[in-house]
Enzyme design. Structure first.
Site, short mmCIF file in Angstrom:
data_model
loop_
_atom_site.label_atom_id
_atom_site.label_comp_id
_atom_site.label_asym_id
_atom_site.label_seq_id
_atom_site.Cartn_x
_atom_site.Cartn_y
_atom_site.Cartn_z
N GLU A 115 0.76 -1.02 0.09
CA GLU A 115 0.01 -0.08 0.03
C GLU A 115 0.80 1.25 -0.10
OE1 GLU A 115 -2.18 -1.90 3.43
OE2 GLU A 115 -4.11 -1.18 2.08
N GLU A 160 -3.58 -9.78 3.52
CA GLU A 160 -4.27 -9.28 4.64
C GLU A 160 -5.38 -10.70 4.99
OE1 GLU A 160 -3.45 -7.54 2.57
OE2 GLU A 160 -2.80 -5.43 3.39
N1 3HC Z 1 4.14 -7.48 11.94
C1 3HC Z 1 4.80 -7.79 12.90
N2 3HC Z 1 5.78 -8.80 12.78
C2 3HC Z 1 6.05 -9.39 11.83
C3 3HC Z 1 5.23 -9.17 10.52
C4 3HC Z 1 4.48 -8.17 10.58
N3 3HC Z 1 3.83 -7.73 9.36
N4 3HC Z 1 5.79 -10.17 9.50
C5 3HC Z 1 6.87 -10.77 10.06
N5 3HC Z 1 6.85 -10.44 11.39
C6 3HC Z 1 7.72 -11.07 12.38
C7 3HC Z 1 7.46 -12.51 12.73
O1 3HC Z 1 6.47 -12.36 13.85
C8 3HC Z 1 8.93 -12.96 13.04
O2 3HC Z 1 9.02 -12.57 14.60
P1 3HC Z 1 9.96 -13.51 15.28
O3 3HC Z 1 11.18 -13.71 14.77
O4 3HC Z 1 9.86 -12.73 16.87
O5 3HC Z 1 8.96 -15.01 15.59
C9 3HC Z 1 9.89 -12.29 12.23
O6 3HC Z 1 9.15 -11.09 11.84
C10 3HC Z 1 10.30 -13.09 11.08
O7 3HC Z 1 9.00 -13.45 10.45
P2 3HC Z 1 9.50 -14.97 9.61
O8 3HC Z 1 9.76 -15.91 10.60
O9 3HC Z 1 7.81 -15.15 9.00
O10 3HC Z 1 10.21 -14.59 8.65
P3 3HC Z 1 10.23 -15.29 7.01
O11 3HC Z 1 11.55 -14.62 6.69
O12 3HC Z 1 10.02 -16.83 7.05
O13 3HC Z 1 9.12 -14.42 6.32
C11 3HC Z 1 7.72 -12.67 5.63
C12 3HC Z 1 9.00 -13.09 6.22
C13 3HC Z 1 7.49 -13.46 4.22
C14 3HC Z 1 7.52 -11.33 5.80
C15 3HC Z 1 6.59 -13.42 6.65
O14 3HC Z 1 6.90 -12.94 7.96
C16 3HC Z 1 5.24 -13.10 6.50
O15 3HC Z 1 4.53 -13.36 5.56
N6 3HC Z 1 4.67 -11.80 7.25
C17 3HC Z 1 3.53 -11.28 7.47
C18 3HC Z 1 3.23 -10.55 6.21
C19 3HC Z 1 1.81 -9.87 6.22
O16 3HC Z 1 0.74 -10.60 6.62
N7 3HC Z 1 1.71 -8.77 5.91
C20 3HC Z 1 0.20 -8.10 5.94
C21 3HC Z 1 0.20 -7.21 7.40
S1 3HC Z 1 -1.37 -6.68 7.70
C22 3HC Z 1 -1.51 -5.18 6.93
O17 3HC Z 1 -0.48 -4.91 6.46
C23 3HC Z 1 -2.88 -4.61 6.88
C24 3HC Z 1 -2.35 -3.28 6.27
O18 3HC Z 1 -3.26 -3.64 5.00
C25 3HC Z 1 -3.18 -2.10 6.92
#
Ligand code: 3HC
Ligand code: NAI
Length: 709
Positions: A110, A130
């Site tokens: 976004e 999301e």
């Molecule tokens: N917010 C907070 N923490 C997050 C995060 C996020 N969006 N994404 C990842 N983290 C944290 C994880 O909890 C983890 O923390 P930890 O080490 O304390 O357990 C650390 O980052 C590493 O994450 P992964 O183990 O998952 O690392 P990978 O390298 O395997 O994967 C990734 C990275 C592909 C970015 C994966 O973490 C992921 O898919 N994250 C979520 C992405 C997501 O869903 N984004 C949308 C969020 S909602 C949003 O944006 C709403 C908006 O429209 C307003």
């Protein structure tokens, strides 16, 4: 600016860097920092344009999900507050070019949409995931994305949550340029090209929004498909509503509608459950007595014993991860069958577009076959997947102990047998571990990692790391009968039989659970795996049942009639040559006859009772597993059920669901079932304790984790 965002100058181009490890989430301070940097840049006459990048391994992985938890748990008031900052980025008088590497996900994408141009490294991924958290884009994504890529593509991205690669994104207009060489250098050069040209704000681009007439059938079809594909979920439909608002309202009004839908989803039980699943899946890798810096052993090659259903699938999983594999079976014919199945499965992947033929050829070259143990001396790990009998497993492990080098990990894929007993046949029980893959191994994400009494910490740490490398969610469990998943599943499938004995039609049992959200009903699952499997387990372990425990009998009768499920064309259902199920008209009469003999009085059973008895049987056994310490946390059990047993993520897993209903209420129902149906429903001590103390499984998980720190 904040310490999460800094900016520097590459001559006439400003480079704004977001530095919020590990994934540059949009935590408080990040959006503000970008805007503050841009304000300074507007006033710097020497700067013509700005490039926005992420430090570290990725661009922005999204809004900070931890902030959502603070809002919905009442720890914090207010809103997510990203949108107004994105308006300010878009209003910058100097062009802002976002340069994406790694991931631009959710709020990250976004931010990118609000910038004036988007360039990306070839391997970057962009997505609106999301829905995986039970929400919709909440920072203008449902309004800007359709303006950039059209409504069909926007619906697809926002409802599936699947990311797209930069090259594909460039083809449909989400990315302006893919940069093959150094991303920052390319982005700065691009910025110089566009500096001084008129700025086009995404929110003012309406040419891809379509007309009411052309859009109506697209939205109708999308809703129909979402209802079918995402049964029971609310966020996909909300995403479609929000995108439709983009086509009908002004940008500002559309954003207001998006916010309304976003918060409705965010505060729903579904989103809370899915966010729990997100964090639980990451928590599983944290094992109190095995710190992150525990040494891991090298795994450069794998051998598999047994080329059957599981051995073949595991070979594919290893080959997919780039590991050379040798597969051993007893004779060439068994190996030929195993390899033919692997090839057939890979061809399906080619057909579905998951792999190219070249990728498959490369994978097949990694898989070798053997009828002896000659090649085993050098492998780093062996995974045994022979028939499920203890004498055979012992024989194989004694042989492995003789032929494998010291330092090799010896793993068993057993689904029921005692890992310690298997380990005891070797001179190195510390090297022995259970790696319980789920069928089909190349598809299912779950891997139960079974810790034996003497398994070394390095071996566990290596297997946890290997699980990630294989694309699996590895969950550490203790060595009890059935481990965690199957131990809970046993009462679940037993209860399904009891329900049919008491008067529910098999279709009614399965339908109630599918309607509730399970991927399949328990009786259809039995047919899929083969009713003879549970039959053999029931016979083998009958002596361990509680005295006076009610015994199910319907599946025993079906098996004795040769109705083993899909593989024999009949079980609870009837199957055609393509294994499509239909109701079997013979079943009601058969069941009625057997039930009459048993003296059980049948009655109508409502869907609500079916669901309660099925799901609470999982909860009660899960509570017992937790109190006995065979799972580390309630979240681990939830992760197992969501990834291995088709439990709906939007209900969070059985233990989370029990918390949602209220542990006290679940306990009271279990007590009623105990009174009515006998000893098998005896409430777990932990369930009783939590109900009486007003506790939750989530809280128990926290206390347990703290106690063992
Ligand atoms: N917010 C907070 N923490 C997050 C995060 C996020 N969006 N994404 C990842 N983290 C944290 C994880 O909890 C983890 O923390 P930890 O080490 O304390 O357990 C650390 O980052 C590493 O994450 P992964 O183990 O998952 O690392 P990978 O390298 O395997 O994967 C990734 C990275 C592909 C970015 C994966 O973490 C992921 O898919 N994250 C979520 C992405 C997501 O869903 N984004 C949308 C969020 S909602 C949003 O944006 C709403 C908006 O429209 C307003
Ligand atoms: P399978 O019957 O499909 O394959 C077993 C293979 O082992 C056969 O090809 C057989 O020839 C071979 N074999 C037997 N003795 C051998 C020996 N001494 N050396 C080498 N190969 C030998 O069995 P399946 O379903 O693959 O199960 C294997 C293991 O995986 C079992 O322990 C089972 O409990 C477990 N498992 C099975 C699951 C399933 O859904 N099928 C799921 C999870 C675990």
């Amino acid at each position: 600016m904040t310490d999460l965002v800094r900016w520097t100058k590459e001559q006439d181009i400003a480079v704004i860097t977001i530095d919020n490890p590990p994934v540059n989430a949009l935590s408080p301070g990040v959006p503000e920092g970008i805007v503050a940097a841009l304000e300074q840049i507007q006033n710097d006459g020497s700067v013509k344009a700005a490039v926005l990048v992420g430090a570290g391994k990725t661009f922005i992985a999204g809004a900070d999900i931890r902030e959502f938890v603070k809002l919905t748990s009442g720890q914090q008031q207010g809103d997510i507050g990203i949108l107004p900052h994105l308006l300010k980025i878009e209003d910058s008088a100097k062009p802002v070019i976002v340069a994406i590497h790694g991931n631009a996900l959710g709020g990250g994408l976004e931010v990118a949409q609000a910038c004036h141009y988007r360039v990306a490294a070839a391997d970057a991924q962009l997505g609106q995931p999301e829905v995986n958290l039970g929400i919709i884009p909440g920072a203008g994504g449902t309004q800007r994305l359709p303006r950039l890529v059209g409504i069909e593509r926007a619906i697809e991205m926002c409802t599936t949550g699947k990311p797209v690669k930069a090259i594909e994104a460039a083809q449909f207009g989400l990315i302006d340029r893919v940069i093959e060489a150094d991303l920052l250098t390319g982005a700065v050069a691009f910025a110089r090209q566009v500096a001084g040209k008129p700025i086009r704000k995404t929110r003012e681009r309406n040419d891809k929004l379509g007309s009411a007439d052309s859009n109506a059938p697209v939205f109708a079809a999308a809703r129909e498909s979402a209802r079918q594909k995402y049964r029971g979920m609310i966020c996909q439909l909300a995403a479609i509503d929000a995108i439709e608002a983009a086509t009908k309202l002004s940008f500002e009004q559309g954003c207001t509608e998006e916010a309304r839908l976003f918060y409705r989803c965010l505060y729903s039980d579904q989103s809370k459950a899915q966010i729990h699943v997100f964090f639980a899946e990451r928590e599983v890798s944290k094992i109190p007595d095995i710190p992150k810096d525990t040494a891991v052993m090298p795994v450069h090659s794998v051998a598999i014993v047994g080329a059957g259903t599981m051995g073949g699938g595991i070979a594919m999983v290893c080959a997919n991860a780039g590991l050379p594999v040798v597969v051993k079976d007893t004779d060439p014919a068994a190996l030929d069958r195993g390899i033919a199945t692997i090839e057939k499965n890979y061809q399906m992947s080619v057909k579905r577009g998951r792999f190219t033929q070249e990728q498959v050829d490369e994978r097949m070259r990694r898989i070798r076959t053997a009828v002896d143990y000659d090649d085993f001396a050098n492998v780093d790990m062996v995974i045994e997947a022979v028939f499920e009998t203890m004498p055979l497993k012992k024989q194989v492990f004694a042989e492995l102990d003789r032929v494998c080098k010291r330092g090799a990990i010896l793993a068993s894929n057993t689904s029921t047998l005692n890992i310690d007993e298997i380990a005891a046949t070797t001179s190195r029980p510390e090297a022995v571990i259970g790696l319980h893959f789920f069928s089909p191994a190349n598809v299912m994400r779950l891997l139960e990692i079974v810790r034996g009494r003497r398994t070394a910490k390095e071996v566990i740490a290596t297997c946890m790391q290997l699980a990630r490398r294989l694309g699996k969610v590895g969950v550490l469990v203790g060595n009890c009968r059935g481990f965690v998943g199957n131990r809970m599943f046993l009462p679940y499938i037993r209860e399904a039989q009891f329900l049919v004995e008491e008067g529910a039609a098999p279709e009614a049992v399965d339908r109630a659970l599918v309607d509730w959200g399970m991927a399949m009903g328990p009786l259809a699952v039995g047919d899929l795996g083969g009713l003879d499997v549970a039959y053999r387990i029931r016979k083998e372990y009958r002596h361990l049942e509680k005295p006076g425990a009610r015994q199910p009998f319907l599946e025993d009768r079906l098996v004795e009639k040769g109705r083993l499920g899909q593989k024999t064309g009949a079980g609870w259902y009837r199957y055609d040559a393509e294994r499509r199920a239909s109701s079997d008209p013979e079943i009601p009469a058969m069941v009625e006859g057997w039930v009459r003999e048993s003296g059980i009085r049948q009655r109508p059973i409502a869907a609500e009772e079916i669901v309660e008895r099925e799901i609470y049987s999982l909860v009660n056994e899960g509570a017992r597993i937790l109190e006995e310490g065979y799972a580390l946390r309630a979240g681990d059990i939830d992760t197992i059920y969501v990834n291995g047993y088709g439990f709906p993520a939007y209900r969070g897993g059985p233990m989370w669901y029990a918390d949602t209903v209220g542990v006290k209420q679940v306990y009271e129902r279990v007590c009623e079932f105990h009174q009515r149906h006998g000893v098998l429903w005896e409430p777990a001590r932990l369930l009783k304790e939590l109900a009486e103390s007003g506790g939750t499984f989530a809280h128990f998980q926290r206390v347990a984790a703290q106690a063992s720190d």
